[in-house]
Write a protein that holds these residues in place. Structure first.
Motif, short mmCIF file in Angstrom:
data_model
loop_
_atom_site.label_atom_id
_atom_site.label_comp_id
_atom_site.label_asym_id
_atom_site.label_seq_id
_atom_site.Cartn_x
_atom_site.Cartn_y
_atom_site.Cartn_z
N ASN A 380 47.72 69.78 54.57
CA ASN A 380 48.22 68.44 54.94
C ASN A 380 48.29 67.51 53.73
N LEU A 381 47.33 67.62 52.83
CA LEU A 381 47.36 66.82 51.61
C LEU A 381 48.60 67.16 50.77
N VAL A 382 48.87 68.45 50.64
CA VAL A 382 50.03 68.87 49.84
C VAL A 382 51.33 68.46 50.50
N ILE A 383 51.38 68.49 51.82
CA ILE A 383 52.58 68.09 52.56
C ILE A 383 52.95 66.64 52.26
N LEU A 384 51.97 65.76 52.21
CA LEU A 384 52.24 64.33 52.02
C LEU A 384 52.08 63.85 50.59
N GLU A 385 51.25 64.54 49.78
CA GLU A 385 50.96 64.05 48.43
C GLU A 385 50.94 65.15 47.37
N GLY A 386 51.63 66.23 47.63
CA GLY A 386 51.51 67.42 46.79
C GLY A 386 51.82 67.24 45.32
N ARG A 387 52.71 66.29 45.00
CA ARG A 387 53.08 66.08 43.59
C ARG A 387 52.33 64.91 42.96
N LYS A 388 51.33 64.41 43.64
CA LYS A 388 50.54 63.30 43.13
C LYS A 388 49.68 63.77 41.96
N PRO A 389 49.74 63.10 40.82
CA PRO A 389 48.93 63.52 39.66
C PRO A 389 47.44 63.53 40.01
N GLN A 390 46.77 64.59 39.58
CA GLN A 390 45.33 64.76 39.76
C GLN A 390 44.88 64.89 41.23
N LEU A 391 45.82 65.18 42.12
CA LEU A 391 45.43 65.48 43.50
C LEU A 391 44.47 66.67 43.49
N THR A 392 43.39 66.59 44.28
CA THR A 392 42.43 67.70 44.33
C THR A 392 42.37 68.28 45.74
N LEU A 393 42.20 69.58 45.80
CA LEU A 393 42.01 70.32 47.04
C LEU A 393 40.62 70.95 47.01
N ILE A 394 40.18 71.46 48.16
CA ILE A 394 38.84 72.04 48.25
C ILE A 394 38.94 73.55 48.37
N ASP A 395 38.35 74.25 47.40
CA ASP A 395 38.29 75.71 47.41
C ASP A 395 36.82 76.12 47.42
N ALA A 396 36.38 76.65 48.59
CA ALA A 396 34.98 77.09 48.73
C ALA A 396 34.00 76.01 48.30
N GLY A 397 34.25 74.78 48.74
CA GLY A 397 33.37 73.66 48.46
C GLY A 397 33.57 73.00 47.11
N GLN A 398 34.48 73.53 46.32
CA GLN A 398 34.69 73.00 44.96
C GLN A 398 36.05 72.29 44.89
N GLU A 399 36.06 71.12 44.27
CA GLU A 399 37.32 70.39 44.09
C GLU A 399 38.12 71.01 42.94
N LYS A 400 39.42 71.23 43.20
CA LYS A 400 40.29 71.78 42.16
C LYS A 400 41.64 71.08 42.21
N THR A 401 42.21 70.84 41.05
CA THR A 401 43.57 70.32 41.02
C THR A 401 44.54 71.46 41.32
N ILE A 402 45.76 71.11 41.64
CA ILE A 402 46.77 72.15 41.92
C ILE A 402 47.00 73.05 40.71
N PRO A 403 47.12 72.51 39.47
CA PRO A 403 47.25 73.41 38.32
C PRO A 403 46.04 74.34 38.15
N GLN A 404 44.83 73.82 38.37
CA GLN A 404 43.64 74.67 38.23
C GLN A 404 43.66 75.83 39.22
N TRP A 405 43.77 75.50 40.48
CA TRP A 405 43.71 76.51 41.53
C TRP A 405 44.97 77.39 41.50
N GLY A 406 46.10 76.76 41.28
CA GLY A 406 47.36 77.50 41.26
C GLY A 406 47.37 78.57 40.18
N ASN A 407 46.90 78.25 38.99
CA ASN A 407 46.89 79.23 37.91
C ASN A 407 45.95 80.40 38.22
N GLU A 408 44.85 80.11 38.91
CA GLU A 408 43.93 81.19 39.32
C GLU A 408 44.62 82.15 40.28
#
Length: 522
Positions: A380-408
């Motif tokens: 839902n965050l990506v749907i409404l704010e996906g291109r927002k600079p420094q947006l963070t998502l939660i991966d297994a309790g850890q905050e990650k930016t889209i470039p961080q998580w995406g590259n993994e």
């Protein structure tokens, strides 16, 4: 024992490469019918197209103006796209000057009454399909019935599962193993599914008419020509404004195992809704909905991905799954791609092959309702704010930016792309994955960013901008020659579908009330 993506791709590459090349695909493409002036068409489903009830390739979805094209299953991406082009060509030639709207969010609709419910004839099953749509209209409004999307159907080969069982040392019955692995895929799709609206979301803007009578508090901006957009949005179609059902939030459909899933879906069909009961079921002798439960039928369960099995005539989807297990998955989170005539590109299909395979092969622990909610919140965050600079998502309790998580994630997808390249003797998969990775690191390359940029820099409104593509695709269709099917075949299929509908209508012996009671009793 847990196997890494590196372990599995290496094992497939060394001894089971042919199993990778047996995947099957199919596309269901929705498109709104419009007049040459860009307004919603009021024409009914043309007889030359055949019966919307029984035609295997050309039908309608929620409204009479929302066409749906269904390709047969194929092992070839090129063949699938050519099938879709063939279907579209015949349809364009037989809808009396109407065109295909190239976006997911609809064209300007002045009055909601312009949206006609899809009609399927006088048979009991035909009436049921229309009344189901009447229920959707009463529950969510007419504008929901003119949103379009792409459904991508995908199945791995029998050989693939035999190889995977051998590699992992699994000793279950084969169909049990297949169903378990597909549910593992579904859980991983929900973990990483935010990638789909980020990479392919193509509905960051909409015509203001869509919001008529719809309460919302989103921070829309207005483009020079009057359309509304969210600065960092990717897919308004997938947001609460689009085809969602907030009343379903109280349902907890479990994706950990097929039995739990089927039980949850079947329970949901019988769960009463106080809100929908206010509508009434049969009012003054006319059905307003099939029932007043949270789900009228299983199709009303909205999900970005579904486990599927081809059902027998009259069989509910969940009963088909319970009886035979999972046969394929349906990815439902794809916006219409306005930059290609088919609504989905070859490159997107290559990517989906790789992404779906990642979700199948990557370790996929079972999830709690709380974990599942985190996945939903990320998307839902990506749907409404996906291109927002420094947006963070939660991966297994850890905050990650889209470039961080995406590259993994892409580091593992590259291994799978290499495997597909080797299996199909191509370099296309690696090329596509590299191009999509560029979007992870540069959001201006995403289709949602491109759409907003074009709307703002050209000063065109949604309709004018879209009609430029409509003209281009109409020209393409006129110059295109049939590749898989031909006009004579479509004419014959249309005739046969009309006869089939007539036979269904003639064979009815029960009243509609009896038919409906018997359907739900089963």
């Amino acid at each position: 024992m847990t196997f890494s993506i590196l372990d599995l791709t290496k094992a497939f590459s060394e001894k089971h490469l042919s199993a990778i090349a047996g995947a099957q695909r199919g596309i269901e493409r929705e498109t709104l019918r419009i007049r040459p002036n860009g307004k919603l068409s009021s024409q009914g489903h043309n007889k030359a197209l055949g019966s919307a009830l029984t035609h295997e390739y050309i039908t309608t979805d929620y409204s009479e103006s929302l066409l749906e094209f269904i390709t047969p299953v194929s092992p070839s991406i090129d063949e699938t796209l050519n099938q879709l082009k063939d279907i579209q060509k015949f349809t364009l030639d037989n809808i009396e000057g109407d065109n295909f709207w190239p976006m997911s969010m609809p064209c300007a609709v002045v009055e909601q009454d312009e949206v006609m419910l899809a009609q399927y004839g006088s048979s009991n099953i035909g009436k049921m399909k229309t009344i189901y749509r009447q229920g959707l209209k009463n529950r969510y409004g007419s504008m929901m019935q003119v949103i379009a999307g792409i459904h991508f159907n995908f199945s791995f080969s029998s050989e693939f599962f035999e190889s995977l069982q051998t590699i992992t040392g699994d000793t279950q019955q084969k169909q049990d193993f297949i169903s378990d692995r597909y549910f593992s895929l579904i859980r991983n799709y929900k973990r990483y599914g935010w990638l789909i609206p980020y990479l392919f979301g193509s509905s960051p803007a909409l015509c203001p008419s869509f919001l008529q009578g719809k309460p919302q508090s989103l921070p829309f901006k207005k483009a020079p020509a009057g359309c509304l957009y969210l600065e960092h949005a990717t897919s308004l179609r997938m947001s609460d404004l689009g085809y969602t059902n907030s009343s379903q939030s109280e349902l907890h459909i479990c994706n950990n195992h097929i039995d739990d899933y089927v039980e949850g879906v079947q329970k949901a069909i019988n769960l009463p809704s106080a809100e929908f009961a206010k509508i009434g079921v049969k009012v003054d002798g006319e059905y307003q909905q099939l029932n007043s439960n949270i789900l009228q039928i299983e199709n009303e369960l909205y999900a970005p991905i579904r486990p599927k099995r081809v059902a027998k005539s009259g069989q509910k989807p969940s009963d088909a799954l319970k009886e035979g297990g999972v046969e394929y998955i349906e990815v439902r989170a794809m916006d219409i791609n306005p930059f290609v005539s088919t609504g989905i590109s070859k490159e997107q299909m290559y990517f989906l092959d790789v992404f779906i395979t990642l979700c199948m092969l990557k370790d996929s622990p079972t999830v709690s309702p709380e974990q599942k909610q985190v996945f939903t919140d990320n998307t839902n965050l990506v749907i409404l704010e996906g291109r927002k600079p420094q947006l963070t998502l939660i991966d297994a309790g850890q905050e990650k930016t889209i470039p961080q998580w995406g590259n993994e994630i892409f580091a593992e997808m590259k291994l799978i792309a290499d495997l597909y390249d080797k299996a199909y003797e191509t370099t296309q998969y690696s090329t596509v994955v590299e191009a999509e990775l560029n979007k992870i690191n540069d959001p201006t390359l995403t289709p949602s960013a491109r759409i907003i940029d074009e709307l703002l820099t050209t000063g065109k409104g949604i309709v004018t901008w879209s009609m430029d593509y409509v003209k281009q695709y109409n020209k393409e269709a006129k110059e295109y020659d049939y590749q898989v099917f031909n006009e004579d075949l479509f004419i014959e299929l249309a005739k046969k579908s009309l006869v089939k509908q007539q036979n269904i209508e003639t064979a009815d012996t029960k009243s509609f009330d009896e038919f409906l009671a018997e359907y739900f009793e089963k």
